[in-house]
Design an enzyme around this catalytic site. Sequence first.
Site, PDB file in Angstrom:
ATOM      1  N   ILE A   1       0.827  -1.204   0.000  1.00 17.05           N
ATOM      2  CA  ILE A   1       0.000   0.000   0.000  1.00 17.05           C
ATOM      3  C   ILE A   1       0.863   1.257   0.000  1.00 17.05           C
ATOM      4  CG2 ILE A   1      -1.668   1.336   1.348  1.00 17.05           C
ATOM      5  CD1 ILE A   1      -2.887  -1.364   2.218  1.00 17.05           C
TER       6      ILE A   1
ATOM      7  N   THR B   1      -4.405   5.663   7.548  1.00 24.92           N
ATOM      8  CA  THR B   1      -5.293   4.654   6.964  1.00 24.92           C
ATOM      9  C   THR B   1      -4.741   3.262   7.260  1.00 24.92           C
ATOM     10  OG1 THR B   1      -4.139   4.831   4.831  1.00 24.92           O
ATOM     11  CG2 THR B   1      -6.152   6.139   5.099  1.00 24.92           C
ATOM     12  N   GLY B   2      -3.822   3.197   8.245  1.00 19.74           N
ATOM     13  CA  GLY B   2      -3.194   1.927   8.598  1.00 19.74           C
ATOM     14  C   GLY B   2      -3.927   1.235   9.717  1.00 19.74           C
ATOM     15  N   ARG B   3      -3.517   1.492  10.950  1.00 22.51           N
ATOM     16  CA  ARG B   3      -4.139   0.901  12.133  1.00 22.51           C
ATOM     17  C   ARG B   3      -4.260   1.962  13.213  1.00 22.51           C
ATOM     18  NH1 ARG B   3      -5.597  -2.117   9.129  1.00 22.51           N
ATOM     19  NH2 ARG B   3      -5.349  -4.375   8.920  1.00 22.51           N
TER      20      ARG B   3
ATOM     21  N   ASP C   1      -8.816   7.362   9.035  1.00 24.64           N
ATOM     22  CA  ASP C   1      -9.784   6.333   8.670  1.00 24.64           C
ATOM     23  C   ASP C   1      -9.837   5.247   9.736  1.00 24.64           C
ATOM     24  OD1 ASP C   1     -11.648   5.137   6.748  1.00 24.64           O
ATOM     25  OD2 ASP C   1     -10.129   3.573   6.534  1.00 24.64           O
TER      26      ASP C   1
ATOM     27  N   GLU D   1     -11.943   1.425  18.040  1.00 27.09           N
ATOM     28  CA  GLU D   1     -13.042   1.550  17.080  1.00 27.09           C
ATOM     29  C   GLU D   1     -13.934   0.304  17.066  1.00 27.09           C
ATOM     30  OE1 GLU D   1     -11.324   0.068  12.829  1.00 27.09           O
ATOM     31  OE2 GLU D   1     -10.515   1.974  13.542  1.00 27.09           O
TER      32      GLU D   1
ATOM     33  N   HIS E   1     -13.213   3.553   8.887  1.00 30.51           N
ATOM     34  CA  HIS E   1     -12.439   2.393   8.423  1.00 30.51           C
ATOM     35  C   HIS E   1     -13.005   1.855   7.107  1.00 30.51           C
ATOM     36  CE1 HIS E   1      -9.633  -0.967  10.096  1.00 30.51           C
ATOM     37  NE2 HIS E   1      -9.511  -0.850   8.789  1.00 30.51           N
TER      38      HIS E   1
END
Length: 326
Positions: free
Chosen positions: A153, A229-231, A255, A260, A292
């Site tokens: 990515i 946008t990873g973790r 994200d 979450e 997410h």
Amino acid sequence: MSITVYSCRADEAAFLKKFAQQYQVELKETEQPLTAQNAAFAQASSTVSIITTPVTRGVLDALYQAGVRYISTRTIGYDHIDTAYAEYLGIHVGNVSYSPNSVADYTLMLILMATRRMKSILRHAQVQNFSLQGMQGRELSNLTVGVVGTGRIGRTVITRLTGFGCRILAHDLFESAAVKAFASYVDLDTLLRESDIVTLHMPATDENYHMIGKENLAKMKPNAVLVNTGRGSLVDTAALIDALEGEKLGGAALDVIENESGLYYKDLQDKPLANRDLALLKAMPNVLVTPHTAFYTDQAVSDMVENSIKSCLAFEKGENNPWQVI
């Protein structure tokens, strides 16, 4: 051979049918998430496919009793599975890969929205405030973007960024020759100090936990934007909120966020939000929060289903399994 598939979503139905036929495998499907109570549903299968359900010791014990010896999660991350206990029991675990374009394109969208103040523009437009005050953005060609993590990515994000003419810095323990054609590898301190935008593409590991915390946030430019946008566990949320409230950081586009689980992918309209940090971040004009969804494209869902089935088949047949992690 049969594979038991838990948490079957409507958007996966056509792909499950397609790949079951293509790989000539029987799928036992249920919309219910995997629990210790319904683990027996998998009794005729030695392999199961799940999504993001927490797989605790109790669930693993129940799966083992049902004869399951392989768990494939239809996600890249597998930190929702107690892999240490699974290994102790003799249950193997695998993840999947999917099109890196999904998250890479979404990352670029968030970068552009953050640098062009799109949240404020849209909010103002909704109340017919069409003035330019406070709406001035920045052009990517004048900025330095730091990409932390240059796996599939991260590399795709870098390829996308080359079209904008920005300076690109990269950081990873394992450097990629392909990345070096477009970006300069630097240590993390240098990347944080010199980048106008920092985007995270690292896995959730013990070593990476809160890699962006109070100390590293202090190294960033006061007008820099953090994109994740990873973790969620990569960022110390409390430290991020402190930096944003203290105007020591220009903004964020997230994200993913800590804690979450139990919130995202559920309809919580008209209900109290059981995550104060998330509520605070959502209220900030310089913070974009999405639930997410960076991965969520038709191609990615197809890849997730297909590769989970292929992973289970490879395990069952004793073949090379590129997705098996334990």
